[in-house]
Design an enzyme around this catalytic site. Structure first.
Site, PDB file in Angstrom:
ATOM      1  N   CYS A   1       4.301   8.941   2.120  1.00 12.20           N
ATOM      2  CA  CYS A   1       5.448   8.566   2.952  1.00 12.20           C
ATOM      3  C   CYS A   1       6.312   9.749   3.354  1.00 12.20           C
ATOM      4  O   CYS A   1       6.869   9.761   4.453  1.00 12.20           O
ATOM      5  CB  CYS A   1       6.281   7.496   2.256  1.00 12.20           C
TER       6      CYS A   1
ATOM      7  N   CYS B   1       3.308   4.672   3.670  1.00  9.68           N
ATOM      8  CA  CYS B   1       2.579   5.290   2.551  1.00  9.68           C
ATOM      9  C   CYS B   1       1.080   5.339   2.785  1.00  9.68           C
ATOM     10  O   CYS B   1       0.296   5.367   1.825  1.00  9.68           O
ATOM     11  CB  CYS B   1       2.887   4.524   1.261  1.00  9.68           C
TER      12      CYS B   1
ATOM     13  N   CYS C   1       1.739  10.239  -2.968  1.00  8.76           N
ATOM     14  CA  CYS C   1       1.999   9.276  -1.905  1.00  8.76           C
ATOM     15  C   CYS C   1       1.993  10.028  -0.587  1.00  8.76           C
ATOM     16  O   CYS C   1       1.896  11.265  -0.564  1.00  8.76           O
ATOM     17  CB  CYS C   1       3.334   8.560  -2.140  1.00  8.76           C
TER      18      CYS C   1
ATOM     19  N   LYS D   1       5.864  -1.812  -8.882  1.00  9.69           N
ATOM     20  CA  LYS D   1       6.841  -1.168  -7.997  1.00  9.69           C
ATOM     21  C   LYS D   1       7.275  -2.175  -6.946  1.00  9.69           C
ATOM     22  O   LYS D   1       6.484  -2.601  -6.103  1.00  9.69           O
ATOM     23  CB  LYS D   1       6.228   0.077  -7.329  1.00  9.69           C
TER      24      LYS D   1
ATOM     25  N   LYS E   1       9.313   0.101 -11.744  1.00  8.85           N
ATOM     26  CA  LYS E   1      10.299   0.666 -10.826  1.00  8.85           C
ATOM     27  C   LYS E   1      10.788  -0.415  -9.876  1.00  8.85           C
ATOM     28  O   LYS E   1       9.959  -1.092  -9.262  1.00  8.85           O
ATOM     29  CB  LYS E   1       9.646   1.821 -10.040  1.00  8.85           C
TER      30      LYS E   1
END
Length: 327
Positions: free
Chosen positions: A122, A130, A120, A195, A248
């Site tokens: 971020c 992101c 990612c 997610k 998640k």
């Protein structure tokens, strides 16, 4: 009076009987332990909102790895906090980036340890989003190009599995193609398939210094109200070449674990996220709960819902408890 009814309690009369008929078990091989790398020397910084979890400089990483391996944990998920951030997250895909250096340290010390690289941007962008931002919006396709570079750089450093968490459309297809073109056809992709845009990530943003500097991530992470959307997202990832599917957060969305388990036949991963960990730690510190029993019940819940693997900050404690038996 003669009554006919089922005596289910017969199978619960002793610990040995209960163990014999237990349907789900937690094994140390199920566990994936997250690690955080920071630049500098002699750093072992405890994350205030996550007691017992630390950021390590690479010269101190060995002590953590020794403990992980001694406990029988076979896999780690790695994150990095760079010194320098910019608008395109260039340290995410630099050969000298903190994650790339950390992976090399792990592989030099414990080549058999399975290293999963979170892919990612971020943590590496100065805006905390992101991907590449234009006029306040994350550009999907331009971000994919940088994610491909990040995944390939992580694979070159020695990562065994690439785990893209950015939630751009097409991220699995792009990373799969990029890895294949770079000669990494045998590196699996562990997709953060479902997610959610969740408040449960709060402590992680302390750990990874990754909070967005404006707005939120609701335009690319999923709405917590939606389940059918999660099935569509996962189906896309499977079609694009994902080898694992992650849900998640884990506890709040066990229904999605079950739905995905019933729909797909890939290995399923539950991410027991930071706030889920921190809430248990806080309640335990206040004497309100039995930490060991709560954690192990949660792990069994993940397994019962269909998880094959569990990413959890509790992994070291669980490994110790498993050695004591009973699960």
């Amino acid at each position: 009076m003669t009554l006919k009814f089922a005596r289910h309690r017969r199978l619960r009369t002793t610990a040995a009987l209960r163990s014999m008929v237990r349907e789900n078990h937690v094994h140390v091989n199920d566990l994936i332990y997250p690690l955080f790398f920071v630049e500098g020397t002699n750093k072992k910084n405890e994350i205030p909102s996550m007691p017992g979890v630390y950021q390590f400089s690479l010269d101190r990483l060995g002590e953590e790895l020794d403990e992980i391996v001694s406990l029988g944990i076979k896999s780690v998920l790695v994150f990095g906090i760079p010194e320098h951030k910019d608008d395109c997250g260039s340290e995410a895909y630099a050969d000298t980036g903190i994650v790339q250096k950390g992976i090399r340290v792990i592989k030099e010390r414990y080549p058999e340890l399975v290293v999963i690289a979170d892919t990612c941007l971020c943590e590496y962008t100065d805006h905390g989003h992101c991907g590449v931002v234009h006029d306040g919006y994350v550009d999907n396709d331009e971000s994919l190009e940088l994610l491909i570079k990040t995944a390939v750089s992580q694979a070159k450093a020695g990562a065994d599995i690439i785990a893209p968490s950015n939630m751009m459309d097409g991220f699995v297809a792009a990373i799969r193609a990029g890895l294949d073109e770079a000669g990494f056809q045998n590196i699996p992709v562990m997709s953060y398939a479902v997610k959610y845009s969740s408040a449960y990530y709060g402590p992680f943003r302390d750990a990874a210094n990754s909070a967005p500097q404006f707005g939120d991530r609701k335009t690319y992470q999923m709405d917590p109200a939606n389940a059918r959307e999660g099935l569509r997202e996962a189906a896309s990832d499977v079609e694009e070449g994902a080898d694992f599917l992650i849900v998640k957060p884990g506890i709040a969305f066990m229904d999605m674990l079950y739905r995905l388990r019933e729909t797909f036949h890939l290995p399923m991963v539950a991410y027991n996220v930071s706030a889920e960990y921190s809430m248990v730690k806080a309640a335990s510190a206040n004497g309100w709960i039995n930490e060991r029993e709560i954690v192990m019940e949660t792990m069994l819940g993940f397994k019962r819902a269909g998880a094959d693997l569990i990413i959890t900050y509790h992994a070291k404690d669980i490994a110790k408890w498993l050695r004591e038996g009973g699960y």
